[in-house]
Design a protein around this motif. Structure first.
Motif, PDB file in Angstrom:
ATOM      1  N   LEU A 180      -2.656   0.903  11.593  1.00  0.00           N
ATOM      2  CA  LEU A 180      -1.910   2.142  11.336  1.00  0.00           C
ATOM      3  C   LEU A 180      -2.457   2.858  10.098  1.00  0.00           C
ATOM      4  O   LEU A 180      -2.572   4.080  10.074  1.00  0.00           O
ATOM      5  N   LYS A 181      -2.804   2.087   9.074  1.00  0.00           N
ATOM      6  CA  LYS A 181      -3.355   2.687   7.858  1.00  0.00           C
ATOM      7  C   LYS A 181      -4.658   3.406   8.164  1.00  0.00           C
ATOM      8  O   LYS A 181      -4.892   4.525   7.682  1.00  0.00           O
ATOM      9  N   VAL A 182      -5.502   2.793   8.960  1.00  0.00           N
ATOM     10  CA  VAL A 182      -6.759   3.437   9.335  1.00  0.00           C
ATOM     11  C   VAL A 182      -6.488   4.707  10.135  1.00  0.00           C
ATOM     12  O   VAL A 182      -7.105   5.750   9.913  1.00  0.00           O
ATOM     13  N   ALA A 183      -5.525   4.636  11.040  1.00  0.00           N
ATOM     14  CA  ALA A 183      -5.220   5.788  11.892  1.00  0.00           C
ATOM     15  C   ALA A 183      -4.604   6.945  11.104  1.00  0.00           C
ATOM     16  O   ALA A 183      -4.960   8.101  11.326  1.00  0.00           O
ATOM     17  N   ILE A 184      -3.693   6.656  10.189  1.00  0.00           N
ATOM     18  CA  ILE A 184      -3.050   7.743   9.447  1.00  0.00           C
ATOM     19  C   ILE A 184      -3.772   8.052   8.147  1.00  0.00           C
ATOM     20  O   ILE A 184      -3.564   9.113   7.569  1.00  0.00           O
ATOM     21  N   GLY A 185      -4.649   7.169   7.709  1.00  0.00           N
ATOM     22  CA  GLY A 185      -5.352   7.364   6.439  1.00  0.00           C
ATOM     23  C   GLY A 185      -6.227   8.597   6.425  1.00  0.00           C
ATOM     24  O   GLY A 185      -6.357   9.273   5.412  1.00  0.00           O
ATOM     25  N   ALA A 186      -6.820   8.934   7.555  1.00  0.00           N
ATOM     26  CA  ALA A 186      -7.688  10.107   7.620  1.00  0.00           C
ATOM     27  C   ALA A 186      -6.892  11.391   7.502  1.00  0.00           C
ATOM     28  O   ALA A 186      -7.430  12.429   7.155  1.00  0.00           O
ATOM     29  N   ARG A 187      -5.602  11.354   7.787  1.00  0.00           N
ATOM     30  CA  ARG A 187      -4.779  12.556   7.754  1.00  0.00           C
ATOM     31  C   ARG A 187      -4.069  12.746   6.419  1.00  0.00           C
ATOM     32  O   ARG A 187      -3.450  13.758   6.202  1.00  0.00           O
ATOM     33  N   GLN A 188      -4.115  11.769   5.548  1.00  0.00           N
ATOM     34  CA  GLN A 188      -3.408  11.892   4.285  1.00  0.00           C
ATOM     35  C   GLN A 188      -4.297  12.533   3.241  1.00  0.00           C
ATOM     36  O   GLN A 188      -5.350  12.018   2.909  1.00  0.00           O
ATOM     37  N   TRP A 189      -3.868  13.668   2.723  1.00  0.00           N
ATOM     38  CA  TRP A 189      -4.644  14.379   1.707  1.00  0.00           C
ATOM     39  C   TRP A 189      -4.266  13.904   0.315  1.00  0.00           C
ATOM     40  O   TRP A 189      -5.074  13.891  -0.577  1.00  0.00           O
ATOM     41  N   GLY A 190      -3.025  13.545   0.143  1.00  0.00           N
ATOM     42  CA  GLY A 190      -2.587  13.169  -1.187  1.00  0.00           C
ATOM     43  C   GLY A 190      -2.476  14.396  -2.072  1.00  0.00           C
ATOM     44  O   GLY A 190      -2.484  15.521  -1.603  1.00  0.00           O
ATOM     45  N   LYS A 191      -2.378  14.169  -3.364  1.00  0.00           N
ATOM     46  CA  LYS A 191      -2.258  15.272  -4.304  1.00  0.00           C
ATOM     47  C   LYS A 191      -3.594  15.483  -4.997  1.00  0.00           C
ATOM     48  O   LYS A 191      -4.237  14.527  -5.403  1.00  0.00           O
TER      49      LYS A 191
ATOM     50  N   ASP B  18       0.846  -1.195   0.000  1.00  0.00           N
ATOM     51  CA  ASP B  18       0.000   0.000   0.000  1.00  0.00           C
ATOM     52  C   ASP B  18       0.886   1.251   0.000  1.00  0.00           C
ATOM     53  O   ASP B  18       1.846   1.327   0.780  1.00  0.00           O
ATOM     54  N   PRO B  19       0.608   2.233  -0.868  1.00  0.00           N
ATOM     55  CA  PRO B  19       1.467   3.418  -0.953  1.00  0.00           C
ATOM     56  C   PRO B  19       1.615   4.172   0.370  1.00  0.00           C
ATOM     57  O   PRO B  19       2.714   4.624   0.713  1.00  0.00           O
ATOM     58  N   ALA B  20       0.532   4.315   1.132  1.00  0.00           N
ATOM     59  CA  ALA B  20       0.601   5.050   2.401  1.00  0.00           C
ATOM     60  C   ALA B  20       1.469   4.300   3.409  1.00  0.00           C
ATOM     61  O   ALA B  20       2.325   4.895   4.081  1.00  0.00           O
ATOM     62  N   ILE B  21       1.262   2.984   3.501  1.00  0.00           N
ATOM     63  CA  ILE B  21       2.036   2.179   4.442  1.00  0.00           C
ATOM     64  C   ILE B  21       3.494   2.102   3.985  1.00  0.00           C
ATOM     65  O   ILE B  21       4.425   2.203   4.802  1.00  0.00           O
ATOM     66  N   ASN B  22       3.715   1.950   2.690  1.00  0.00           N
ATOM     67  CA  ASN B  22       5.075   1.892   2.163  1.00  0.00           C
ATOM     68  C   ASN B  22       5.828   3.182   2.480  1.00  0.00           C
ATOM     69  O   ASN B  22       6.972   3.155   2.914  1.00  0.00           O
ATOM     70  N   SER B  23       5.181   4.322   2.288  1.00  0.00           N
ATOM     71  CA  SER B  23       5.803   5.614   2.602  1.00  0.00           C
ATOM     72  C   SER B  23       6.102   5.716   4.097  1.00  0.00           C
ATOM     73  O   SER B  23       7.152   6.210   4.505  1.00  0.00           O
ATOM     74  N   PHE B  24       5.174   5.237   4.895  1.00  0.00           N
ATOM     75  CA  PHE B  24       5.334   5.251   6.355  1.00  0.00           C
ATOM     76  C   PHE B  24       6.530   4.390   6.775  1.00  0.00           C
ATOM     77  O   PHE B  24       7.369   4.812   7.574  1.00  0.00           O
ATOM     78  N   LEU B  25       6.620   3.198   6.205  1.00  0.00           N
ATOM     79  CA  LEU B  25       7.693   2.277   6.579  1.00  0.00           C
ATOM     80  C   LEU B  25       9.064   2.741   6.084  1.00  0.00           C
ATOM     81  O   LEU B  25      10.077   2.481   6.748  1.00  0.00           O
TER      82      LEU B  25
END
Length: 131
Positions: A32-43, A6-13
């Motif tokens: 962790l994805k659920v917890a940080i997913g709400a904060r990621q806006w992306g582009k 997953d891009p979000a988890i990969n970036s986190f790791l």
């Protein structure tokens, strides 16, 4: 699907040492994805943000626009289908009106009268534009 792809988890790791990366289980990474997913806006194609001060209060305003990558709930899917149908109907109505206007103008340019002694005035208005 492997959660580590997953891009979000990969970036986190990638921001931590490799020995720490290997200590996370898939379940922990999902949480962790659920917890940080709400904060990621992306582009986003449009990302407009500003702060509005009103007396002693400050309000932030955010306008984001871009492709929706979220999964829609059943209610959101239903609303989306209604808006798509409304949009298609409005485009069809607008296109039909333009088509009828073009046909009317063509008929008028050829001098064809469907009703004797009646004119909507569109052809006269159009001719006045080019005098």
């Amino acid at each position: 699907m492997n959660i580590k792809n997953d891009p979000a988890i990969n970036s986190f790791l990638q921001r931590m040492p490799e020995k720490v990366q290997k200590t996370f289980t898939d379940e922990q990474l999902m949480h962790l994805k659920v917890a940080i997913g709400a904060r990621q806006w992306g582009k986003h194609k449009v990302d407009f943000r500003f702060v509005l001060s009103f007396f002693s209060y400050r309000y932030y305003i955010v306008f984001l626009s871009g492709r929706n990558r979220r999964d829609l709930s059943v209610g959101e899917q239903r609303v989306s289908i209604y808006f798509q149908a409304l949009f298609v109907a409005l485009v069809a109505l607008f296109s039909s009106c333009i088509f009828l206007l073009v046909i009317y103008m063509f008929k008028s340019a050829l001098g064809i009268d469907i009703f004797d002694d009646y004119s909507s005035g569109v052809w006269s208005w159009f001719k006045e534009l080019f005098k």
